[in-house]
Scaffold this active site. Structure first.
Site, PDB file in Angstrom:
ATOM      1  N   ASP A   7       0.844  -1.208   0.000  1.00 23.60           N
ATOM      2  CA  ASP A   7       0.000   0.000   0.000  1.00 23.60           C
ATOM      3  C   ASP A   7       0.876   1.254   0.000  1.00 23.60           C
ATOM      4  OD1 ASP A   7      -2.282   1.575   0.130  1.00 23.60           O
ATOM      5  OD2 ASP A   7      -2.476   1.409   2.303  1.00 23.60           O
ATOM      6  N   LYS A  41       2.017   3.501  -5.948  1.00 20.69           N
ATOM      7  CA  LYS A  41       1.330   2.525  -6.809  1.00 20.69           C
ATOM      8  C   LYS A  41       2.220   2.036  -7.948  1.00 20.69           C
ATOM      9  CE  LYS A  41      -1.455   3.657  -3.808  1.00 20.69           C
ATOM     10  NZ  LYS A  41      -1.319   2.916  -2.541  1.00 20.69           N
ATOM     11  N   ASP A  94      -3.632  -2.757  -2.065  1.00 24.07           N
ATOM     12  CA  ASP A  94      -4.713  -1.768  -1.948  1.00 24.07           C
ATOM     13  C   ASP A  94      -4.698  -0.817  -3.147  1.00 24.07           C
ATOM     14  OD1 ASP A  94      -6.872  -0.457  -0.807  1.00 24.07           O
ATOM     15  OD2 ASP A  94      -5.626   0.911   0.365  1.00 24.07           O
ATOM     16  N   ASN A  95      -5.821  -0.150  -3.352  1.00 20.26           N
ATOM     17  CA  ASN A  95      -5.944   0.919  -4.364  1.00 20.26           C
ATOM     18  C   ASN A  95      -5.620   0.450  -5.779  1.00 20.26           C
ATOM     19  OD1 ASN A  95      -4.378   2.466  -1.747  1.00 20.26           O
ATOM     20  ND2 ASN A  95      -6.366   3.260  -2.396  1.00 20.26           N
ATOM     21  N   GLU A 148     -11.175   4.701   0.119  1.00 23.32           N
ATOM     22  CA  GLU A 148     -11.281   4.998   1.550  1.00 23.32           C
ATOM     23  C   GLU A 148     -12.025   6.318   1.811  1.00 23.32           C
ATOM     24  OE1 GLU A 148      -8.405   4.015   0.045  1.00 23.32           O
ATOM     25  OE2 GLU A 148      -6.759   5.398   0.438  1.00 23.32           O
TER      26      GLU A 148
HETATM   27  C1  SAM Z   1      -1.300   4.949   1.268  1.00 19.27           C
HETATM   28  S1  SAM Z   1      -0.104   5.318   2.462  1.00 19.27           S
HETATM   29  C2  SAM Z   1      -0.161   3.894   3.503  1.00 19.27           C
HETATM   30  C3  SAM Z   1      -1.435   3.773   4.276  1.00 19.27           C
HETATM   31  C4  SAM Z   1      -1.439   2.683   5.316  1.00 19.27           C
HETATM   32  N1  SAM Z   1      -1.088   1.399   4.746  1.00 19.27           N
HETATM   33  C5  SAM Z   1      -2.809   2.591   5.949  1.00 19.27           C
HETATM   34  O1  SAM Z   1      -3.707   2.004   5.331  1.00 19.27           O
HETATM   35  O2  SAM Z   1      -2.994   3.105   7.061  1.00 19.27           O
HETATM   36  C6  SAM Z   1       1.403   5.116   1.575  1.00 19.27           C
HETATM   37  C7  SAM Z   1       2.659   5.326   2.385  1.00 19.27           C
HETATM   38  O3  SAM Z   1       3.743   4.743   1.677  1.00 19.27           O
HETATM   39  C8  SAM Z   1       4.886   5.540   1.868  1.00 19.27           C
HETATM   40  N2  SAM Z   1       5.804   5.232   0.753  1.00 19.27           N
HETATM   41  C9  SAM Z   1       5.713   5.654  -0.536  1.00 19.27           C
HETATM   42  N3  SAM Z   1       6.714   5.129  -1.273  1.00 19.27           N
HETATM   43  C10 SAM Z   1       7.438   4.357  -0.439  1.00 19.27           C
HETATM   44  C11 SAM Z   1       8.583   3.544  -0.605  1.00 19.27           C
HETATM   45  N4  SAM Z   1       9.185   3.415  -1.801  1.00 19.27           N
HETATM   46  N5  SAM Z   1       9.063   2.885   0.457  1.00 19.27           N
HETATM   47  C12 SAM Z   1       8.453   2.985   1.665  1.00 19.27           C
HETATM   48  N6  SAM Z   1       7.371   3.753   1.886  1.00 19.27           N
HETATM   49  C13 SAM Z   1       6.863   4.425   0.855  1.00 19.27           C
HETATM   50  C14 SAM Z   1       4.365   6.961   1.898  1.00 19.27           C
HETATM   51  O4  SAM Z   1       5.266   7.817   2.572  1.00 19.27           O
HETATM   52  C15 SAM Z   1       3.038   6.775   2.623  1.00 19.27           C
HETATM   53  O5  SAM Z   1       3.179   7.001   3.992  1.00 19.27           O
HETATM   54 MG    MG Z   2      -4.236   2.472   0.318  1.00 23.25          MG
END
Ligand code: SAM
Ligand code: MG
Length: 217
Positions: A143, A146, A171-172, A201
């Protein structure tokens, strides 16, 4: 809409002031109520969260990996359903978000069950087995960015971090969407896929879905 950097401190403050310390279900409910009534956030949310819960319970995992922790919402959801000796490792690239997640997870009393791994997924994954003392993961929740779902799933395969029967939930997959990931898992004989149509969501009218893929190499 989904990248207000000030959301994490706001939700932390709201949880601290309104939720019951040590009551993980209450913390989750307080976050959901806030996100439905005040502002949307990129947590998996309660509606898709119920789909995640069901797949998680079916898998009954010991070692859990999450890629994309954000404020810790989905990690907390899964932590409620963990078996006694099981643990969640959750990767988060943003140190600001990881700080907030750590505080919320500790407030909910789940700090022994959920370990945040700070850094980019492609930097964390190569050393995760050694660092966390885990050979393979039984359940993976993807998640994060994407466009990285496919790359990171292939990385999990190549590093031997998933095993015969590992459940991977993404997800998504409709919104924002990850067409290359769906194309990959659905056309690979190594994965048995199921799609779970739902809504984005905290939205009633935007289509989204989760994709479950069971690894059967
Ligand atoms: C959609 S949110 C996660 C939501 C969480 N899973 C929830 O449902 O509560 C996506 C998160 O992934 C992190 N993220 C994005 N790219 C990433 C990467 N390459 N490695 C680790 N984290 C990453 C972002 O900083 C963000 O906090
Ligand atoms: Mg999500």
């Amino acid at each position: 809409m989904f990248h207000d950097e000030e959301f994490p401190p706001r939700i932390l403050d709201h949880v601290m002031k309104n939720a019951i310390k040590g009551d993980v279900t209450n913390v989750i409910d307080v976050i959901d109520k806030y996100c439905w009534s005040v502002e949307i956030a990129m947590n998996v949310g309660d509606v898709k969260g119920a789909i995640l819960d069901k797949s998680f319970l079916e898998a009954s995992p010991k070692n859990v990996l999450e890629i994309g922790c954000y404020c810790g919402y989905s990690a907390l959801r899964m932590s409620r359903l963990l078996k006694e000796d099981a643990k969640i490792f959750t990767i988060e690239a943003s140190s600001q978000y990881a700080d907030v997640a750590q505080e919320i997870i500790s407030f909910a009393g789940m700090e022994k069950k959920v370990q945040i791994l700070r850094g980019l997924s492609d930097e964390v994954l190569p050393t995760i087995a050694e660092k966390c003392g885990v050979r393979t993961f039984d359940f993976v929740f993807i998640d994060h960015a994407k466009e990285l779902y496919k790359r990171d799933l292939i990385m999990l395969e190549n590093l031997g971090l998933i095993r015969q029967g590992t459940t991977i939930m993404a997800d998504n997959v409709i919104f924002p969407g990850c067409p290359d990931y769906l194309e990959y898992v659905r056309n690979s004989p190594k994965f048995e896929c199921t799609n779970y149509p739902s809504k984005l969501e905290y939205c009633e009218n935007r289509e989204d879905a989760m994709e479950k893929s069971i690894y059967l190499p």
